[in-house]
Structure formats: structure tokens, C-alpha cells
Design a protein around this motif. Structure first.
Motif, mmCIF file in Angstrom:
data_model
loop_
_atom_site.group_PDB
_atom_site.id
_atom_site.type_symbol
_atom_site.label_atom_id
_atom_site.label_comp_id
_atom_site.label_asym_id
_atom_site.label_seq_id
_atom_site.Cartn_x
_atom_site.Cartn_y
_atom_site.Cartn_z
ATOM 1 N N ALA A 1 2.173 -11.329 37.652
ATOM 2 C CA ALA A 1 0.879 -10.921 37.095
ATOM 3 C C ALA A 1 1.001 -10.690 35.595
ATOM 4 C CB ALA A 1 0.380 -9.642 37.774
ATOM 5 N N ASP A 2 -0.143 -10.700 34.924
ATOM 6 C CA ASP A 2 -0.170 -10.403 33.492
ATOM 7 C C ASP A 2 0.274 -8.964 33.266
ATOM 8 O OD1 ASP A 2 -1.164 -12.909 33.058
ATOM 9 O OD2 ASP A 2 -3.258 -12.257 32.958
ATOM 10 N N GLU A 3 0.875 -8.724 32.123
ATOM 11 C CA GLU A 3 1.258 -7.364 31.763
ATOM 12 C C GLU A 3 0.943 -7.104 30.292
ATOM 13 O OE1 GLU A 3 5.482 -6.519 31.530
ATOM 14 O OE2 GLU A 3 5.944 -8.664 31.709
ATOM 15 N N LEU A 4 0.617 -5.870 30.000
ATOM 16 C CA LEU A 4 0.340 -5.467 28.624
ATOM 17 C C LEU A 4 1.634 -4.968 27.991
ATOM 18 C CD1 LEU A 4 -3.031 -3.525 29.031
ATOM 19 C CD2 LEU A 4 -2.707 -5.825 28.131
ATOM 20 N N ILE A 5 1.947 -5.507 26.822
ATOM 21 C CA ILE A 5 3.148 -5.119 26.091
ATOM 22 C C ILE A 5 2.730 -4.393 24.816
ATOM 23 C CG2 ILE A 5 5.222 -5.959 24.927
ATOM 24 C CD1 ILE A 5 5.165 -8.364 26.801
#
Length: 523
Positions: free
Chosen positions: A78-82
Motif C-alpha cells: 500500500a501507499d505510505e506517507l514519508i
């Protein structure tokens, strides 16, 4: 896809049954649902297109995962916020290419052999869908006569694109030289308004193109038809050099499409509080003195997002932006101009009006608390000081008392013969300078007082000028969409509109207060 374990063996793509149009090849060929976006991609790993993949929610395929010996495929990824803490940002979001479907007079949606310059690049490229064998789409034959139509989507106010895209002319010149080199038997005809070959060695390339046999016809086609049997295209054009109407039968037509601001420019603009020029690209802090800097401190531009430019100029701007960032991050201490605003906490009521009008979010305020200025973020427009109803904000070097003193001094003698002008530092005041340098004549009744921004002019300043007998008061600033303080001059408009109503109620003719947008070049 696991970036660490994928070794780009291509076994997954070989067994993938799902085929979709390839965006990199502008739809001229197909790709699998698992693919490498383009040659020389970094990192060189396969990407899983979850919108078209059959092995997702529920798994209807799963073939790629079965053959992957590295176990690099994860359907549940899944997409992740960095989050990264940075000291500066370089905005280099590129460009988008104009879609010519709305200009259907050239038959792009109706005729197979009308293609764009981007499609031409893929067809003639060795890594393209035809492996460099140049053919026309309708019958895959080698075209003998090719026409290029310039300025498609550029220099056209009717479609909201009045600007020159900079690269189109020389891109066409390059294409004609490529054809002359690889296919000497091809006849090229270029239909143009003006050839803008202003870069280093560009004029030499243009001359070489003409010497290779390319014909340049000054005039844009007015009509294009297709022969239903041969699929050839017949173009009718007025040659403005000879003054004659000409008809050209061609095997293929290439539309030299312009460039447009990227689609996510508005989102980036909101993230970094950036302003745009009238053509839709980002506005720099100053067109001559600070062409790399954004109005927001610590933000710099590189490439097409600031304005149309070629590769050399983009590389130069990128290098300059990197140098600016290096200087900023290695400075240790940062010097700022002494034009920032200061809030007197004893006078501040905590209303929060100043925070709402600050275009740079440099004022921090929470309900029930006093506002305070983050001076490193303050650009010195003065909009907050003009909006404060309690005199709690002082703008250094442009204080209320200093401004009022100038008003009183200018209007001390024969005020009824004078026009009191509030001029913003970046545009209208610079326009006054331009008038002086150019020795343009303008009435001596105009008395100009500089402000950093038209938003610095408060209602009280205008009323003070009238109380001191000014015949006319002119508030002037950057063009409405070109404010150097992003959106500060929108506060100017609201303030002047309120003043017009007040003057009318007080029996003063509202037209004695004028509002004008003047650029630095409009002396």
C-alpha cells in the motif's frame, strides 16, 4: 513490488496476460500490467499497475507472483506517507503537452495520419514501437511527403494560450534534419507563423534544415482534407510571403504541439504558497534579479514549471537552484530584509484578522491568544498592518507614522492640484522609474509614494490623503494575477471597494479614488 529484491528478470511480464496501452509510447504500442515504466528507469525494477492487474481483490490471476523467484511481488502493498524535514525545496515538476483534440480543424481526431510531435518522436526513435522504422499509422507504409504545422496550442489567445512555447520551432527543425539524415528521399514542408531560432547555434540549424531541402511556408493551414482511398492529406494554406493560396498533398501531417503548465501545479502552489503569472506558470520573486527564487523563502524553481524553456536553460536553472540551496543550507545564519512586521502584544486583541490575510502564513495565531510573526517567513508585504483595526502591527521602514508623514508633507501646499499615488515597489513604482528612464512625459501633478505592496495601503491612509485635500488618490500595484506577494493585492481590492462605499456615503465622489494595475514595463 519490493525494490530491494526485484532483479528485473522480466519473467513476470512474460506470463502476464493483461495488456494495456503504453503511456510512454503515447498509446502507439502496448505494455503488460506489470512493467518497467521506461528504458533507463531508476530504479530498474518492475511496477505493478494495480488498476489493470487481475491479481488483486480478489486474486483472479497471480501468475507473476508464481514465477517470481525473488518473491518480490506483494499484492497487498500500500501507499505510505514519508515525512522528511528539509531546509529548502526545489520545485521541478516539469510540464504537460498540449492536447490538440480541441483544435479539430487540423483533423487530429478524424484522420489517422495526423499525429503530434510527441507521437512523431516515438515513431522515429529506435526504442519506439516500430524500433525506429518510420511509418505512417494508417497503412504502416514509409511516408514520402511530410508536413509540419507549427504553433498548435501556442500563440493562440482564443484557446487561452497566448504565449510562445519556446521549444516547438527548434524541435521541428531537429525533426526535419533527422528525416533528411535517415530518409533523404522524404520531402518536408513546414507551415509556420515565425521561426524563433534565438538560441546558440539555433540559426545555423535552421539554415542547415533549409539547405537539406525542407521547404518553409509562412502561413498556417486553413483547411485539411483526407483522400478516403489513399489516406493522403490535402492542406490549403495562404502563403503570406508570396500572397498566394497553395494546396499541398501530403502523406502525413505532424502537429507541433505546445506545452502547458503541469496538471498538479495548482496543488503544488497551495503546498508552498506560490503565485502564478497570467500564462499559468509559477511566478518568480523577480524576473531579472531573482529568476530562480520563489516568493516563498527557501523555495526555488528549476525547469518548465517556471516558464517554457529548452534543455540548456533548464539545466542552467537547475544548477543555479542547487547553488542557491547549498548557500542557504551552509550559511549557518540566515539574513532577512528588515521589512518584516512586528506585533505589539499590548495592543493586540487576538482577533486573528492579520493571520487570515497573510499570504505567506507567517503569522501564527490561535483562538484566545495573541498573534506573533515568524520573521524568517515574513516577506514584508504589509497586508497585515493595513488589515489590523487596533494599530497593533508595525511594518519596519513603512510604519503608519512614516506613511502619514509623507502624505501630510506632499499635500502641505496646493493639495487640490495633486494626485497622491501609492505605488507598489515591484511593479507600479518600477513602472514610474521606467517612465523616467525612458523620458516619457507624465503630469507633474502625480506625487508618487512607494509601498512594498498595494495591500500595505490602509483605509486610514487613503482617508488621511483626502482629509489633507488631495484631489485624487491613486492606489496602484502589480497586475491582479501577478502579485509578487501571491494574493496580497486581493486584499487591496476588498479595501478599495469598502472605501468607495464610504466615500459615496460621505458625499465624496468615489471616482476620486482610483485603483490601477501597472507592471514594471508599463512606464
Amino acid at each position: 513490488m519490493d525494490l530491494e529484491t526485484c532483479n528485473a528478470c522480466a519473467e513476470c511480464a512474460n506470463v502476464c496476460p493483461q495488456v494495456v496501452p503504453d503511456e510512454y509510447q503515447v498509446g502507439l504500442s502496448a505494455r503488460k500490467a506489470i512493467y518497467i515504466p521506461f528504458p533507463q528507469a531508476v530504479p530498474c525494477v518492475y511496477v505493478l499497475d494495480m488498476e489493470n492487474c487481475l491479481g488483486n481483490n480478489p486474486i483472479a490471476c497471480g501468475k507473476c507472483a508464481e514465477v517470481c523467484e525473488q518473491n518480490a511481488i506483494n499484492y497487498d502493498d500500500a501507499d505510505e506517507l514519508i515525512t522528511r524535514e528539509v531546509g529548502a525545496v526545489i520545485v521541478a515538476i516539469g510540464l504537460d503537452v498540449y492536447d490538440p483534440t480541441e483544435m479539430d480543424e487540423y483533423g487530429y481526431t478524424r484522420f489517422e495520419n495526423v499525429i503530434t510531435s510527441m507521437e512523431f518522436e516515438r515513431l522515429i526513435c529506435a526504442g519506439g514501437p516500430t524500433e525506429g522504422h518510420f511509418v505512417r499509422p494508417s497503412d504502416m507504409d514509409h511516408p514520402k511527403r511530410i508536413g509540419f504545422i507549427q504553433c498548435v496550442g501556442s500563440r493562440n489567445p482564443a484557446i487561452g494560450r497566448p504565449y510562445c512555447s519556446n521549444i516547438c520551432c527548434m524541435n521541428t527543425v531537429k525533426d526535419t534534419l533527422l528525416l533528411a539524415d535517415h530518409y533523404p528521399d522524404v520531402e518536408n514542408v513546414v507551415f509556420y507563423q515565425d521561426i524563433r531560432a534565438f538560441g546558440k547555434s539555433f540559426e545555423d540549424m535552421f539554415q542547415r534544415s533549409k539547405e537539406s531541402g525542407t521547404r518553409y511556408v509562412r502561413g498556417l493551414p486553413g483547411d485539411i482534407e483526407e483522400d478516403p482511398e489513399t489516406k493522403n492529406l490535402v492542406i490549403t494554406v495562404e502563403n503570406t510571403t508570396s500572397g498566394r493560396i497553395e494546396r499541398h498533398e501530403l502523406d502525413m501531417v505532424v502537429l507541433s504541439v505546445g506545452v502547458v503548465p503541469p496538471k498538479d501545479l495548482k496543488k503544488i502552489s497551495g503546498l508552498f504558497t506560490l503565485s502564478k503569472t497570467s500564462d499559468g506558470f509559477f511566478m518568480e520573486s523577480h524576473p531579472k534579479l531573482k529568476p530562480i527564487d520563489a516568493p516563498t523563502k527557501g523555495v526555488y524553481f528549476a525547469g518548465f514549471c517556471e516558464a517554457p524553456k529548452d534543455i540548456k536553460d533548464s539545466v542552467c536553472q537547475a544548477g543555479a537552484a542547487a547553488s542557491k540551496v547549498g548557500a542557504l543550507l551552509n550559511a549557518g545564519e540566515v539574513r532577512i530584509e528588515a521589512l518584516t512586521s512586528h506585533i505589539d502584544e499590548e495592543l493586540c486583541t487576538g482577533c486573528g484578522v492579520c493571520a487570515s490575510v497573510c499570504p505567506f502564513s507567517a503569522i501564527r495565531w490561535e483562538k484566545g491568544q495573541k498573534a506573533h510573526v515568524i520573521e524568517a517567513m515574513c516577506a514584508g508585504c504589509g497586508a497585515c498592518g493595513a488589515a489590523c483595526n487596533f494599530g497593533a502591527i508595525e511594518m519596519r521602514h513603512f510604519t503608519d507614522s512614516q506613511m502619514v508623514a509623507q502624505i501630510q508633507a506632499v499635500l502641505a501646499d496646493k493639495p487640490e492640484e495633486k494626485v497622491f499615488v501609492f505605488a507598489c515597489n515591484w511593479c507600479s513604482y518600477a513602472g514610474g522609474d521606467m517612465a523616467g528612464i525612458s523620458r516619457l512625459q507624465y503630469p507633474t501633478s502625480n506625487r508618487v509614494v512607494r509601498t512594498m505592496c498595494s495591500a500595505r495601503v490602509s483605509e486610514e491612509m487613503v482617508l488621511e490623503a483626502f482629509r489633507n485635500g488631495a484631489a485624487v488618490v491613486l492606489v496602484s500595484g502589480c497586475h491582479y494575477a501577478d502579485c509578487h506577494y501571491i494574493s496580497a493585492n486581493r486584499e487591496t481590492v476588498k479595501r478599495v471597494q469598502r472605501l468607495w462605499n464610504k466615500l459615496e456615503k460621505a458625499g465624496v465622489r468615489p471616482e476620486r479614488l482610483q485603483l490601477e494595475w501597472i507592471s514594471a514595463a508599463e512606464g
